[in-house]
Design a protein around this motif. Structure first.
Motif, PDB file in Angstrom:
ATOM      1  N   ARG A 149      31.498 -20.448  -2.091  1.00  0.00           N
ATOM      2  CA  ARG A 149      32.403 -19.946  -1.060  1.00  0.00           C
ATOM      3  C   ARG A 149      31.761 -20.063   0.320  1.00  0.00           C
ATOM      4  O   ARG A 149      30.756 -19.403   0.606  1.00  0.00           O
ATOM      5  N   GLN A 207      35.180 -17.235   2.953  1.00  0.00           N
ATOM      6  CA  GLN A 207      35.194 -15.845   3.374  1.00  0.00           C
ATOM      7  C   GLN A 207      34.944 -15.813   4.874  1.00  0.00           C
ATOM      8  O   GLN A 207      34.025 -16.464   5.377  1.00  0.00           O
ATOM      9  N   ARG A 239      38.777 -11.726   1.484  1.00  0.00           N
ATOM     10  CA  ARG A 239      38.458 -12.955   2.212  1.00  0.00           C
ATOM     11  C   ARG A 239      38.159 -12.718   3.684  1.00  0.00           C
ATOM     12  O   ARG A 239      37.621 -13.618   4.345  1.00  0.00           O
ATOM     13  N   ALA A 270      41.319 -21.858   6.640  1.00  0.00           N
ATOM     14  CA  ALA A 270      41.638 -21.377   5.296  1.00  0.00           C
ATOM     15  C   ALA A 270      42.305 -22.468   4.472  1.00  0.00           C
ATOM     16  O   ALA A 270      42.176 -22.504   3.246  1.00  0.00           O
ATOM     17  N   MET A 311      39.446 -18.029  -8.324  1.00  0.00           N
ATOM     18  CA  MET A 311      38.525 -17.899  -7.186  1.00  0.00           C
ATOM     19  C   MET A 311      37.169 -18.467  -7.570  1.00  0.00           C
ATOM     20  O   MET A 311      36.663 -18.239  -8.669  1.00  0.00           O
ATOM     21  N   SER A 313      30.727 -17.109  -5.941  1.00  0.00           N
ATOM     22  CA  SER A 313      30.325 -16.863  -4.552  1.00  0.00           C
ATOM     23  C   SER A 313      29.465 -17.981  -4.003  1.00  0.00           C
ATOM     24  O   SER A 313      29.472 -18.258  -2.801  1.00  0.00           O
ATOM     25  N   LEU A 323      44.949 -12.717   4.796  1.00  0.00           N
ATOM     26  CA  LEU A 323      43.933 -13.106   3.823  1.00  0.00           C
ATOM     27  C   LEU A 323      43.521 -11.972   2.894  1.00  0.00           C
ATOM     28  O   LEU A 323      43.068 -12.218   1.780  1.00  0.00           O
ATOM     29  N   ASP A 333      48.694 -20.121   3.363  1.00  0.00           N
ATOM     30  CA  ASP A 333      47.872 -19.913   4.559  1.00  0.00           C
ATOM     31  C   ASP A 333      48.669 -20.166   5.832  1.00  0.00           C
ATOM     32  O   ASP A 333      48.137 -20.022   6.929  1.00  0.00           O
ATOM     33  N   ASP A 335      38.581 -21.184  -0.497  1.00  0.00           N
ATOM     34  CA  ASP A 335      37.791 -20.075  -1.022  1.00  0.00           C
ATOM     35  C   ASP A 335      36.863 -19.470   0.024  1.00  0.00           C
ATOM     36  O   ASP A 335      36.005 -18.643  -0.313  1.00  0.00           O
TER      37      ASP A 335
END
Length: 346
Positions: A7, A138, A188, A131, A1, A4, A184, A344, A136
């Motif tokens: 993302r 959110q 996410r 997605a 992942m 942040s 998800l 996904d 990644d």
């Protein structure tokens, strides 16, 4: 992942659910930039066949030119240099996600912020596709009382549907959100309610920041301070975003909806409303004619969307590997990226 900082934050919900308010709250954060609503992200995905294999430089440039030059994409609202944006896309990774991410990263850099987001209510229809482009990302789903959404939508000059379509739209947003939450997971996908957001901005935004991996900042509770920057002046229906947070329009459906509309809302949306904590008024059951018409509208919309999803699955069988997913950091890799998962698919 990814860290942040890398993302993307995708804000979605039923139209008139308060997503513009949430966009501004996020944009007020010193590390996050969320631009005015664009019109190119899902369009690029659903029309990706026209661009071909993006590993071909001319094809990647064609994609960049369409994003930047086509008026209906609203690229101009971002205030970015067109030629520089095209050049950065062309010199970046040859994928849809990376090309789109380049635009949003440039917007974030305009404000010296490291993280970008995007907002569009209708994204609830395309969560699996988003997605796929942004592995990644959110997702933040804002929910508002469906009766208020319907009452507000029917008063918008730009809205071309009727009350039946508005009711179906809220039902679709709720159902698509629940499906995405299951697919998800809690890392996410995040849901919050408009009524709670305006009732306790600091508490709700602090919780949201926890989900995003960011520190809460008090400026987020004063979204009107950035409305002049992040809301185009032509959007008169967003006039309230230039004022302090208010609860004035919460529950306005009681005055905005006709008795038959309240009855229809509470009958066809009743379980969804109660599941999200909204009390029903006890309105009588609607007429058979209203129910029949709603079922017809809802079914037609559902079938149309299923056909589109099926077409997308067929396209995916034959498209080049690595065409879609963004490359973390937006840097051109030494070799062509490949997609790592089909998890996904909805």
């Amino acid at each position: 992942m990814a860290d942040s900082q890398e993302r993307p934050i995708i804000v979605l919900g039923c139209p008139r659910s308060g997503t513009t308010l949430l966009q501004l709250m996020l944009h007020a954060h010193p590390r996050i930039a969320v631009p005015p609503e664009t019109r190119f992200v899902t369009s690029v995905y659903w029309h990706r066949k026209r661009y071909g294999d993006l590993r071909e430089p001319d094809n990647l440039r064609g994609l960049a030119e369409w994003i930047v030059r086509t008026k209906k994409t609203r690229f101009a609202d971002l205030g970015l240099d067109a030629e520089e944006t095209i050049d950065e896309i062309v010199n970046g990774p040859p994928t849809l996600g990376s090309a789109l991410g380049t635009v949003f990263r440039r917007y974030a850099r305009k404000f010296d912020k490291p993280r970008w987001g995007d907002k569009r209510p209708a994204y609830h229809h395309s969560i699996p596709q988003l997605a796929r482009m942004f592995p990644d990302a959110q997702f933040v789903h804002l929910i508002r009382d469906g009766r208020d959404c319907v009452g507000s939508l029917k008063n918008m000059s730009w809205y071309r549907g009727d009350s039946y379509a508005a009711i179906a739209t809220w039902a679709e947003a709720i159902d698509n959100g629940r499906a995405a939450a299951r697919e998800l997971g809690s890392g996410r996908f995040y849901e919050l309610q408009y009524e709670q957001l305006i009732g306790d901005p600091e508490g709700e935004l602090s919780a949201l920041c926890g989900f995003l991996g960011e520190e809460f900042h008090p400026a987020m509770c004063e979204p009107h301070q950035v409305a002049g920057i992040a809301v185009p002046k032509r959007k008169k229906h967003h006039a309230n975003t230039h004022r302090e947070i208010t609860k004035a329009n919460s529950g306005a459906w009681r005055e905005r909806l006709e008795p038959w509309e309240i009855s229809l809302c509470e009958t066809v949306l009743g379980r969804r409303l109660k599941r999200n904590g909204y009390e029903l008024s006890g309105a009588p059951r609607p007429s058979a004619a209203h129910l029949t018409h709603y079922v017809r509208v809802s079914t037609r919309r559902s079938l149309s969307w299923r056909r589109r999803q099926l077409r997308d699955r067929v396209w995916r069988l034959n498209e080049p590997s690595g065409l879609v997913a963004a490359v973390p950091g937006g840097k051109r890799p030494d070799s062509t990226p490949t997609e790592t998962s089909n998890s996904d698919e909805g």
